[in-house]
Design a protein around this motif. Structure first.
Motif, PDB file in Angstrom:
ATOM      1  N   SER A 308       0.837  -1.212   0.000  1.00  0.00           N
ATOM      2  CA  SER A 308       0.000   0.000   0.000  1.00  0.00           C
ATOM      3  C   SER A 308       0.866   1.254   0.000  1.00  0.00           C
ATOM      4  CB  SER A 308      -0.930   0.009   1.216  1.00  0.00           C
ATOM      5  OG  SER A 308      -0.217   0.323   2.393  1.00  0.00           O
ATOM      6  N   PHE A 309       0.397   2.261  -0.706  1.00  0.00           N
ATOM      7  CA  PHE A 309       1.035   3.573  -0.720  1.00  0.00           C
ATOM      8  C   PHE A 309      -0.004   4.596  -0.266  1.00  0.00           C
ATOM      9  CE2 PHE A 309       3.908   1.244  -3.366  1.00  0.00           C
ATOM     10  CZ  PHE A 309       5.143   1.864  -3.206  1.00  0.00           C
ATOM     11  N   ASN A 310       0.288   5.277   0.831  1.00  0.00           N
ATOM     12  CA  ASN A 310      -0.604   6.315   1.347  1.00  0.00           C
ATOM     13  C   ASN A 310       0.110   7.654   1.290  1.00  0.00           C
ATOM     14  OD1 ASN A 310      -1.543   3.668   2.828  1.00  0.00           O
ATOM     15  ND2 ASN A 310      -3.258   5.090   2.930  1.00  0.00           N
ATOM     16  N   TYR A 311      -0.613   8.682   0.832  1.00  0.00           N
ATOM     17  CA  TYR A 311      -0.007   9.994   0.609  1.00  0.00           C
ATOM     18  C   TYR A 311      -0.670  11.048   1.479  1.00  0.00           C
ATOM     19  CZ  TYR A 311       2.134   7.720  -3.395  1.00  0.00           C
ATOM     20  OH  TYR A 311       2.850   6.861  -4.183  1.00  0.00           O
ATOM     21  N   PHE A 312       0.146  11.984   1.945  1.00  0.00           N
ATOM     22  CA  PHE A 312      -0.324  13.081   2.782  1.00  0.00           C
ATOM     23  C   PHE A 312       0.028  14.406   2.119  1.00  0.00           C
ATOM     24  CE2 PHE A 312       0.632   9.456   5.436  1.00  0.00           C
ATOM     25  CZ  PHE A 312      -0.446   9.387   6.306  1.00  0.00           C
ATOM     26  N   THR A 313      -0.736  15.447   2.447  1.00  0.00           N
ATOM     27  CA  THR A 313      -0.465  16.792   1.941  1.00  0.00           C
ATOM     28  C   THR A 313      -0.429  17.754   3.127  1.00  0.00           C
ATOM     29  OG1 THR A 313      -2.794  17.438   1.687  1.00  0.00           O
ATOM     30  CG2 THR A 313      -1.774  16.222  -0.141  1.00  0.00           C
ATOM     31  N   ALA A 314      -0.238  19.023   2.839  1.00  0.00           N
ATOM     32  CA  ALA A 314      -0.210  20.039   3.897  1.00  0.00           C
ATOM     33  C   ALA A 314      -1.524  20.068   4.668  1.00  0.00           C
ATOM     34  CB  ALA A 314       0.086  21.415   3.301  1.00  0.00           C
ATOM     35  N   ARG A 315      -2.620  19.635   4.041  1.00  0.00           N
ATOM     36  CA  ARG A 315      -3.924  19.617   4.736  1.00  0.00           C
ATOM     37  C   ARG A 315      -3.948  18.617   5.886  1.00  0.00           C
ATOM     38  NH1 ARG A 315      -5.483  19.816  -0.634  1.00  0.00           N
ATOM     39  NH2 ARG A 315      -5.889  17.566  -0.637  1.00  0.00           N
ATOM     40  N   ASP A 316      -3.000  17.665   5.871  1.00  0.00           N
ATOM     41  CA  ASP A 316      -2.969  16.627   6.910  1.00  0.00           C
ATOM     42  C   ASP A 316      -2.004  16.957   8.040  1.00  0.00           C
ATOM     43  OD1 ASP A 316      -4.746  14.699   5.551  1.00  0.00           O
ATOM     44  OD2 ASP A 316      -3.153  14.638   4.063  1.00  0.00           O
ATOM     45  N   VAL A 317      -1.369  18.114   7.989  1.00  0.00           N
ATOM     46  CA  VAL A 317      -0.429  18.501   9.045  1.00  0.00           C
ATOM     47  C   VAL A 317      -1.191  18.687  10.352  1.00  0.00           C
ATOM     48  CG1 VAL A 317       1.121  20.310   9.855  1.00  0.00           C
ATOM     49  CG2 VAL A 317       1.237  19.545   7.481  1.00  0.00           C
ATOM     50  N   VAL A 318      -0.729  18.030  11.414  1.00  0.00           N
ATOM     51  CA  VAL A 318      -1.400  18.108  12.705  1.00  0.00           C
ATOM     52  C   VAL A 318      -0.502  18.726  13.772  1.00  0.00           C
ATOM     53  CG1 VAL A 318      -3.021  16.228  12.274  1.00  0.00           C
ATOM     54  CG2 VAL A 318      -0.746  15.696  13.186  1.00  0.00           C
ATOM     55  N   ARG A 319       0.552  19.385  13.339  1.00  0.00           N
ATOM     56  CA  ARG A 319       1.356  20.174  14.271  1.00  0.00           C
ATOM     57  C   ARG A 319       0.752  21.567  14.338  1.00  0.00           C
ATOM     58  NH1 ARG A 319       7.468  18.444  12.286  1.00  0.00           N
ATOM     59  NH2 ARG A 319       7.359  16.257  12.921  1.00  0.00           N
TER      60      ARG A 319
END
Length: 337
Positions: A308-319
């Motif tokens: 599996s390949f899962n991708y994140f973007t700036a919208r997923d930043v939780v800091r």
């Protein structure tokens, strides 16, 4: 129990028609819902553009229809959480705002923990819950696939969630050990020779992995497990020649692995093991001209169904919210050719 009521005709606000009243029977839980100095309410107001007023054990939500309905759903979900005996922190408010109402269907049809929409990873010290839809899909992939990639910018929880899943699988007996590693590559600085033993030399590179483990396991237990080699934290180079069976293995900062190192690591996968590779393609610290093993793995392995390949973007930043803005600013600054 939370109930909604029609708009109050006695309320002097000019947008009375755009109001939702929510009733919360337990005033003590309502105080926790509002947060210290009404911090939780202020977060919801700011992010959804609504106004929330308290009247006894009622909360009045005013604003545009879609926004006030979303705010009401968030408040209801957080109160339900408090009724189960759990706390409500700013991270919980953020998660409800990002993810919205839980889908009551199992997206994969395989894992019971996903059947109720909410996903909780149980560790010794805390419950960890994904805070974005991308994080939720990533956690599901970690449970369903023996080999999973998490690719995206800093602050999206790639490594944190992987370590949390590893600890959860370890304490439930699904794996016998946890192995965490990362390439010992300096981030643009030459630190020179470090004093001390071999472990003391590589510890600065491994500190983010220690930080994650300390969040999930009591200090004494973690120290004992490390002493017994049940939990290992080591540089990537130390994986050569090993076969990793019945283990949960995480390779962090994989963009700094060379192609040969990545191939070496991936071929360590043994029976009963899970392997997670996390990385950020925008933070490669390899010498100029040396290709990233993460990019090659993505190109060569993305067509294999069991990976599996899962991708994140700036919208997923939780800091801190500024981190997302910083990432977006750098992404937008594409040099002219």
């Amino acid at each position: 129990m939370v109930t909604s009521a029609p708009p109050s005709s006695s309320h002097p606000h000019p947008d009375t028609a755009h109001e939702v009243l929510l009733e919360f029977p337990d005033n003590r839980l309502l105080i926790d819902l509002c947060g210290e100095y009404d911090r939780n309410i202020a977060d919801i107001e700011q992010k959804l553009g609504v106004q929330i007023l308290r009247r006894g054990n009622l909360l009045s939500v005013m604003g545009e229809e879609a926004s006030r309905e979303q705010a009401a759903a968030v408040l209801t979900a957080l109160y339900d959480r408090l009724e189960t005996g759990r706390s409500v922190e700013s991270a919980d408010v953020d998660r409800e705002l990002r993810m919205g109402p839980s889908d009551q269907t199992d997206p994969g049809g395989q894992l019971e923990m996903f059947s109720g929409g909410k996903v909780e990873i149980k560790t010794r010290k805390k419950l960890v819950e994904p805070r974005t839809d991308a994080q939720k899909a990533y956690v599901q992939a970690l449970y369903e696939h023996e080999l999973a990639f998490g690719i995206g910018p800093a602050g999206t929880g790639k490594t944190y969630l992987a370590v949390a899943v590893g600890v959860s699988m370890f304490i439930t007996g699904q794996v016998d050990k946890i192995i965490l590693c990362r390439p010992a590559v300096e981030a643009g600085e030459r630190l020179g020779f470090l004093p001390g033993t071999q472990e003391e030399k590589v510890d600065p590179y491994m500190q983010p992995l220690y930080d994650a483990l300390n969040d999930f396991l009591p200090g004494k237990q973690l120290a004992k497990l490390k002493e017994e080699k049940t939990i290992e934290i080591a540089p990537l180079a130390f994986m050569r020649g090993r076969t990793l069976s019945n283990a949960f293995v995480v390779l962090d900062e994989a963009q700094n692995a060379t192609t040969m190192q990545m191939k070496m690591f991936l071929t360590r996968l043994g029976e009963g093991s899970r392997m997670v590779i996390t990385g950020d393609r925008s933070q490669v610290d390899l010498p100029r001209g040396v290709p990233s093993g993460l990019a090659d793995a993505e190109r060569l392995l993305s067509s294999i169904p069991k990976i599996s390949f899962n991708y994140f973007t700036a919208r997923d930043v939780v800091r801190h919210p500024l981190v997302a803005a910083i990432i977006e600013a750098y992404d937008a600054d594409v040099p002219a050719i």
